[in-house]
Scaffold this active site. Structure first.
Site, PDB file in Angstrom:
ATOM      1  N   ARG A  65       0.810  -1.217   0.000  1.00 51.74           N
ATOM      2  CA  ARG A  65       0.000   0.000   0.000  1.00 51.74           C
ATOM      3  C   ARG A  65       0.842   1.266   0.000  1.00 51.74           C
ATOM      4  NH1 ARG A  65      -2.662  -4.073   2.054  1.00 51.74           N
ATOM      5  NH2 ARG A  65      -0.623  -4.428   2.926  1.00 51.74           N
ATOM      6  N   THR A  66       1.838   1.331   0.899  1.00 48.04           N
ATOM      7  CA  THR A  66       2.545   2.597   1.074  1.00 48.04           C
ATOM      8  C   THR A  66       3.295   2.986  -0.203  1.00 48.04           C
ATOM      9  OG1 THR A  66       2.752   2.088   3.416  1.00 48.04           O
ATOM     10  CG2 THR A  66       4.166   3.826   2.573  1.00 48.04           C
ATOM     11  N   LYS A  93      25.081  -5.127  -3.009  1.00 46.55           N
ATOM     12  CA  LYS A  93      26.483  -5.523  -3.241  1.00 46.55           C
ATOM     13  C   LYS A  93      27.385  -4.879  -2.199  1.00 46.55           C
ATOM     14  CE  LYS A  93      25.959  -5.518  -8.290  1.00 46.55           C
ATOM     15  NZ  LYS A  93      26.349  -4.709  -9.449  1.00 46.55           N
ATOM     16  N   ARG A 115      11.710   3.982   3.231  1.00 45.07           N
ATOM     17  CA  ARG A 115      11.284   2.981   4.223  1.00 45.07           C
ATOM     18  C   ARG A 115      12.503   2.153   4.602  1.00 45.07           C
ATOM     19  NH1 ARG A 115       6.152  -0.942   4.466  1.00 45.07           N
ATOM     20  NH2 ARG A 115       5.291   1.043   5.112  1.00 45.07           N
ATOM     21  N   HIS A 145       5.543   6.164  11.378  1.00 41.33           N
ATOM     22  CA  HIS A 145       4.981   6.004  10.034  1.00 41.33           C
ATOM     23  C   HIS A 145       3.972   7.148   9.867  1.00 41.33           C
ATOM     24  CE1 HIS A 145       3.683   4.331   6.369  1.00 41.33           C
ATOM     25  NE2 HIS A 145       3.368   3.110   6.727  1.00 41.33           N
TER      26      HIS A 145
END
Ligand code: NCD
Length: 324
Positions: A65-66, A93, A115, A145
């Site tokens: 969703r976000t 890497k 995020r 959030h």
């Protein structure tokens, strides 16, 4: 907080946490989202506000969703949107986060939507980027959030009217690991909610949780009495270090939101969940899909709230002392 998210005019520079934001700013984000939604929830999907700007989404954790709603929001505002996939990038890497950031800056990014599994990551990044870049926290560890909390507040306001001081809200489930719960608690307190209850077994409540301005309950039946809003949370198994729960079954038996339990809340109470929902773990399917559930409205409002936040941040270099 190490990085100030407001500039000298009180305008948003970055959007990292709800904590400490003034009430008028929360209302102003909701007001702008309301305008974008109109009365029939038909979101305005072409506005030039971020035309010529580049939004880079940097997700070190999975999201449905976000990430998608941020992408739609940025595109609705005419931005170029790049999804930087950490799994297929040089970060996997071993490239240092700061080197990755410098490279993304060199691509003329204007906004980073971040995020990260570590609490504080968005603040760290905001403290490192060039001054013209705005950082939005799309979830950092168990810390915050903020756009989720704002879309939750908008959902409450659109269903209950602008009467937070009359509302009792219960937040149920894995409070300990939930960045969503922390941001919701700050937002509800800033907006002056009558009472915020947190409901969980002792092992899933932070110690001294009352210091956040909530009443703690271990008994679901007591906690749901007369509430106007029930906000359910997912068990954050990926953040649990040890066996904090006997079993999912035992959790559902004691804390699962069933129709019988929901009947203890006010008859017009609304049921919310940030998603992803786990049917039969924290919520019964017939409640999740039932008439009191506003779970999918939350998702739609997420686009409007993220447009409002990106719009505020995108305006930042044009600001005079009067504009915010
Ligand atoms: C939440 C998150 O990722 O913090 N989901 C979301 O953003 N919609 C909650 C969760 O993962 O349980």
């Amino acid at each position: 907080m190490p990085t100030q998210q407001l500039d000298q005019h009180g305008c948003l520079k970055h959007f990292l946490t709800i904590e400490g934001l003034p009430r008028h700013l929360l209302h102003s984000i909701m007001d702008q989202a309301d305008v974008l939604l109109g009365r029939d929830d038909q979101i305005i999907n072409k506005a030039p506000l971020l035309s010529g700007k580049t939004v880079i989404q940097i997700f070190f954790e999975d999201s449905t969703r976000t990430r998608t709603t941020f992408e739609i929001a940025a595109k609705n505002l005419s931005a170029n949107v790049v999804n930087f996939n950490v799994r297929t990038s040089s970060t996997s890497k071993g490239e240092h986060l700061l080197d990755t950031l410098r490279n993304l800056e060199a691509m003329h990014a204007d906004l980073f939507v971040v995020r990260h599994p570590q609490s504080g990551a968005a603040h760290f990044i905001a403290g490192q980027v060039k001054p013209h870049i705005a950082v939005v926290n799309a979830g950092d560890g168990r810390h915050a959030h903020p756009t989720q909390a704002m879309l939750d507040m908008l959902t409450i306001r659109r269903h209950k009217g602008d009467r937070f001081p009359e509302l009792r809200v219960a937040i149920v489930g894995d409070i300990l690991h939930s960045r969503v719960a922390r941001s919701q608690i700050h937002a509800l307190n800033i907006l002056g909610a009558a009472e915020v209850r947190v409901v969980a077994p002792k092992t899933l409540l932070p110690v001294h949780v009352e210091k956040l301005g909530v009443h703690a309950f271990n008994n679901m039946e007591e906690a749901l009495q007369d509430v106007d809003v029930v906000m359910m949370l997912r068990l954050q198994k990926e953040r649990m270090e040890a066996a904090l729960l006997p079993s999912e079954r035992a959790f559902y038996t004691a804390y699962g939101l069933t129709r019988a339990r929901l009947a203890l809340a006010k008859p017009d109470a609304i049921v919310m969940h940030p998603g992803p929902i786990n049917r039969g773990v924290e919520i019964a399917s017939d409640v999740a899909d039932g008439p009191q559930s506003v779970i999918l409205h939350q998702v739609s409002y997420g686009v409007a709230v993220r447009m409002a936040v990106l719009g505020l941040l995108g305006k930042k270099e044009k600001r005079g002392s009067d504009a915010c």
